[in-house]
Design a protein around this motif. Structure first.
Motif, PDB file in Angstrom:
ATOM      1  N   LEU A 100      76.570  68.346 -84.606  1.00  0.00           N
ATOM      2  CA  LEU A 100      77.326  69.701 -84.885  1.00  0.00           C
ATOM      3  C   LEU A 100      78.556  69.941 -84.246  1.00  0.00           C
ATOM      4  O   LEU A 100      78.625  69.391 -82.981  1.00  0.00           O
ATOM      5  N   ARG A 101      79.704  70.365 -84.747  1.00  0.00           N
ATOM      6  CA  ARG A 101      81.002  70.868 -83.680  1.00  0.00           C
ATOM      7  C   ARG A 101      81.269  72.368 -83.882  1.00  0.00           C
ATOM      8  O   ARG A 101      81.471  72.770 -84.863  1.00  0.00           O
ATOM      9  N   LEU A 102      80.894  73.165 -82.875  1.00  0.00           N
ATOM     10  CA  LEU A 102      80.996  74.569 -82.824  1.00  0.00           C
ATOM     11  C   LEU A 102      82.564  74.735 -82.445  1.00  0.00           C
ATOM     12  O   LEU A 102      83.022  74.253 -81.617  1.00  0.00           O
ATOM     13  N   SER A 103      83.050  75.794 -83.134  1.00  0.00           N
ATOM     14  CA  SER A 103      84.433  76.261 -82.506  1.00  0.00           C
ATOM     15  C   SER A 103      84.394  77.750 -82.433  1.00  0.00           C
ATOM     16  O   SER A 103      83.626  78.318 -82.724  1.00  0.00           O
ATOM     17  N   CYS A 104      85.238  78.098 -81.407  1.00  0.00           N
ATOM     18  CA  CYS A 104      85.289  79.640 -80.962  1.00  0.00           C
ATOM     19  C   CYS A 104      87.071  79.796 -80.956  1.00  0.00           C
ATOM     20  O   CYS A 104      87.835  79.328 -80.063  1.00  0.00           O
ATOM     21  N   ALA A 105      87.254  80.699 -81.805  1.00  0.00           N
ATOM     22  CA  ALA A 105      89.007  81.273 -82.125  1.00  0.00           C
ATOM     23  C   ALA A 105      88.999  82.376 -81.327  1.00  0.00           C
ATOM     24  O   ALA A 105      88.300  83.190 -81.346  1.00  0.00           O
ATOM     25  N   ALA A 106      89.919  82.354 -80.378  1.00  0.00           N
ATOM     26  CA  ALA A 106      90.428  83.371 -79.597  1.00  0.00           C
ATOM     27  C   ALA A 106      91.518  84.037 -79.864  1.00  0.00           C
ATOM     28  O   ALA A 106      92.581  83.582 -80.467  1.00  0.00           O
ATOM     29  N   SER A 107      91.608  85.393 -79.610  1.00  0.00           N
ATOM     30  CA  SER A 107      92.919  86.019 -79.967  1.00  0.00           C
ATOM     31  C   SER A 107      93.033  87.522 -78.833  1.00  0.00           C
ATOM     32  O   SER A 107      91.815  87.735 -78.418  1.00  0.00           O
ATOM     33  N   GLY A 108      93.989  87.912 -78.812  1.00  0.00           N
ATOM     34  CA  GLY A 108      94.126  88.984 -77.917  1.00  0.00           C
ATOM     35  C   GLY A 108      94.697  88.795 -76.509  1.00  0.00           C
ATOM     36  O   GLY A 108      95.087  89.692 -75.971  1.00  0.00           O
ATOM     37  N   ARG A 109      94.767  87.604 -76.084  1.00  0.00           N
ATOM     38  CA  ARG A 109      95.342  87.193 -74.922  1.00  0.00           C
ATOM     39  C   ARG A 109      95.663  85.768 -74.814  1.00  0.00           C
ATOM     40  O   ARG A 109      95.196  85.053 -75.613  1.00  0.00           O
ATOM     41  N   THR A 110      96.677  85.269 -73.658  1.00  0.00           N
ATOM     42  CA  THR A 110      96.963  84.090 -73.840  1.00  0.00           C
ATOM     43  C   THR A 110      95.753  83.216 -73.424  1.00  0.00           C
ATOM     44  O   THR A 110      95.075  83.308 -72.413  1.00  0.00           O
ATOM     45  N   PHE A 111      95.498  82.366 -74.424  1.00  0.00           N
ATOM     46  CA  PHE A 111      94.366  81.705 -74.439  1.00  0.00           C
ATOM     47  C   PHE A 111      94.244  80.651 -73.413  1.00  0.00           C
ATOM     48  O   PHE A 111      93.000  80.645 -72.666  1.00  0.00           O
ATOM     49  N   SER A 112      95.399  80.074 -72.531  1.00  0.00           N
ATOM     50  CA  SER A 112      95.126  79.285 -71.599  1.00  0.00           C
ATOM     51  C   SER A 112      94.914  79.848 -70.340  1.00  0.00           C
ATOM     52  O   SER A 112      94.532  79.412 -69.199  1.00  0.00           O
ATOM     53  N   SER A 113      95.060  81.300 -70.170  1.00  0.00           N
ATOM     54  CA  SER A 113      94.469  82.052 -69.198  1.00  0.00           C
ATOM     55  C   SER A 113      93.183  82.584 -69.144  1.00  0.00           C
ATOM     56  O   SER A 113      92.893  83.128 -68.101  1.00  0.00           O
ATOM     57  N   LEU A 114      92.481  82.079 -70.196  1.00  0.00           N
ATOM     58  CA  LEU A 114      90.830  82.495 -70.032  1.00  0.00           C
ATOM     59  C   LEU A 114      90.209  81.210 -69.644  1.00  0.00           C
ATOM     60  O   LEU A 114      90.302  80.145 -70.226  1.00  0.00           O
ATOM     61  N   ALA A 115      89.161  81.306 -68.868  1.00  0.00           N
ATOM     62  CA  ALA A 115      88.196  80.449 -68.557  1.00  0.00           C
ATOM     63  C   ALA A 115      86.871  80.639 -69.711  1.00  0.00           C
ATOM     64  O   ALA A 115      86.791  81.779 -69.948  1.00  0.00           O
ATOM     65  N   MET A 116      86.462  79.552 -70.078  1.00  0.00           N
ATOM     66  CA  MET A 116      85.594  79.745 -71.236  1.00  0.00           C
ATOM     67  C   MET A 116      84.128  79.299 -71.088  1.00  0.00           C
ATOM     68  O   MET A 116      84.064  78.163 -70.241  1.00  0.00           O
ATOM     69  N   GLY A 117      83.270  79.878 -71.845  1.00  0.00           N
ATOM     70  CA  GLY A 117      81.966  79.243 -71.785  1.00  0.00           C
ATOM     71  C   GLY A 117      81.182  79.144 -72.872  1.00  0.00           C
ATOM     72  O   GLY A 117      81.450  80.048 -73.977  1.00  0.00           O
ATOM     73  N   TRP A 118      80.104  78.528 -73.340  1.00  0.00           N
ATOM     74  CA  TRP A 118      79.101  78.623 -74.435  1.00  0.00           C
ATOM     75  C   TRP A 118      77.650  78.744 -73.579  1.00  0.00           C
ATOM     76  O   TRP A 118      77.432  78.221 -72.677  1.00  0.00           O
ATOM     77  N   PHE A 119      77.019  79.724 -74.261  1.00  0.00           N
ATOM     78  CA  PHE A 119      75.611  79.952 -74.024  1.00  0.00           C
ATOM     79  C   PHE A 119      74.978  80.134 -75.168  1.00  0.00           C
ATOM     80  O   PHE A 119      75.465  79.787 -76.388  1.00  0.00           O
ATOM     81  N   ARG A 120      73.656  79.955 -75.275  1.00  0.00           N
ATOM     82  CA  ARG A 120      72.806  79.983 -76.415  1.00  0.00           C
ATOM     83  C   ARG A 120      71.381  80.974 -76.086  1.00  0.00           C
ATOM     84  O   ARG A 120      71.247  80.949 -74.950  1.00  0.00           O
ATOM     85  N   GLN A 121      70.795  81.720 -77.215  1.00  0.00           N
ATOM     86  CA  GLN A 121      69.559  82.341 -76.925  1.00  0.00           C
ATOM     87  C   GLN A 121      68.659  81.877 -78.003  1.00  0.00           C
ATOM     88  O   GLN A 121      69.142  82.107 -79.421  1.00  0.00           O
ATOM     89  N   ALA A 122      67.490  81.443 -77.868  1.00  0.00           N
ATOM     90  CA  ALA A 122      66.480  81.256 -78.837  1.00  0.00           C
ATOM     91  C   ALA A 122      65.545  82.462 -78.864  1.00  0.00           C
ATOM     92  O   ALA A 122      65.802  83.263 -78.014  1.00  0.00           O
ATOM     93  N   PRO A 123      64.761  82.653 -80.042  1.00  0.00           N
ATOM     94  CA  PRO A 123      64.049  83.746 -80.217  1.00  0.00           C
ATOM     95  C   PRO A 123      63.002  83.730 -79.124  1.00  0.00           C
ATOM     96  O   PRO A 123      62.408  83.038 -78.438  1.00  0.00           O
TER      97      PRO A 123
END
Length: 125
Positions: A18-41
C-alpha cells in the motif's frame, strides 16, 4: 496552522503493498519535518518513519519496518508518502502523519506539533 490529511489506507493481504499519502496545507511544506506513526487497538501510538525538512535528506525508521517501508516527500505537491511493502498482519493499525518545524528528525510523538486524522490499514493473513 498546519492541516494534514491522510489517504491510501485499506484492506490488503499479507505480503501485499500500500502507499499512504499525507496532503499538507497551511504552511510551506518544505519547512516541515514529517513523520508517520501508527496505533493498533489497545496499544500506544508508535513511531514508524520520519523525514527531515527541505529535500528530506535524513530519514529514520522503526526496526519493525526497516527494509519494508519507505518514507518520501514531494515538496512540489505538498505531500508526504509512505510506501509499505511485504505487509504483515501486525502492521494493522490506524496510520497518522505528523509534522513539526524543527531541524531534527523526531521519533517520538512529543516532538510533533500537528497531526492528521489517520487512515486505517488492515492486513489479512
Amino acid at each position: 496552522q498546519v492541516q494534514l490529511v491522510e489517504s491510501g489506507g485499506g484492506l490488503v493481504q499479507a505480503g501485499g503493498s500500500l502507499r499512504l499519502s499525507c496532503a499538507a496545507s497551511g504552511r510551506t511544506f518544505s519547512s516541515l519535518a514529517m513523520g508517520w506513526f501508527r496505533q493498533a487497538p489497545g496499544k500506544e501510538r508508535e513511531f514508524v518513519a520520519a523525514i527531515s525538512w527541505g529535500s528530506g535528506g535524513s530519514t529514520d525508521y522503526a526496526d519493525s519496518v526497516k527494509g519494508r517501508f519507505t518514507i518520501s516527500r514531494d515538496n512540489a505537491k505538498n505531500t508526504l508518502y509512505l510506501q509499505m511493502n511485504s505487509l504483515k498482519p501486525e502492521d494493522t493499525a490506524v496510520y497518522y502523519c505528523a509534522a513539526h518545524r524543527r531541524a531534527v528528525v523526531f521519533t517520538t510523538t512529543g516532538g510533533y506539533d500537528y497531526w492528521g486524522q489517520g487512515t486505517q490499514v488492515t492486513v489479512s493473513s
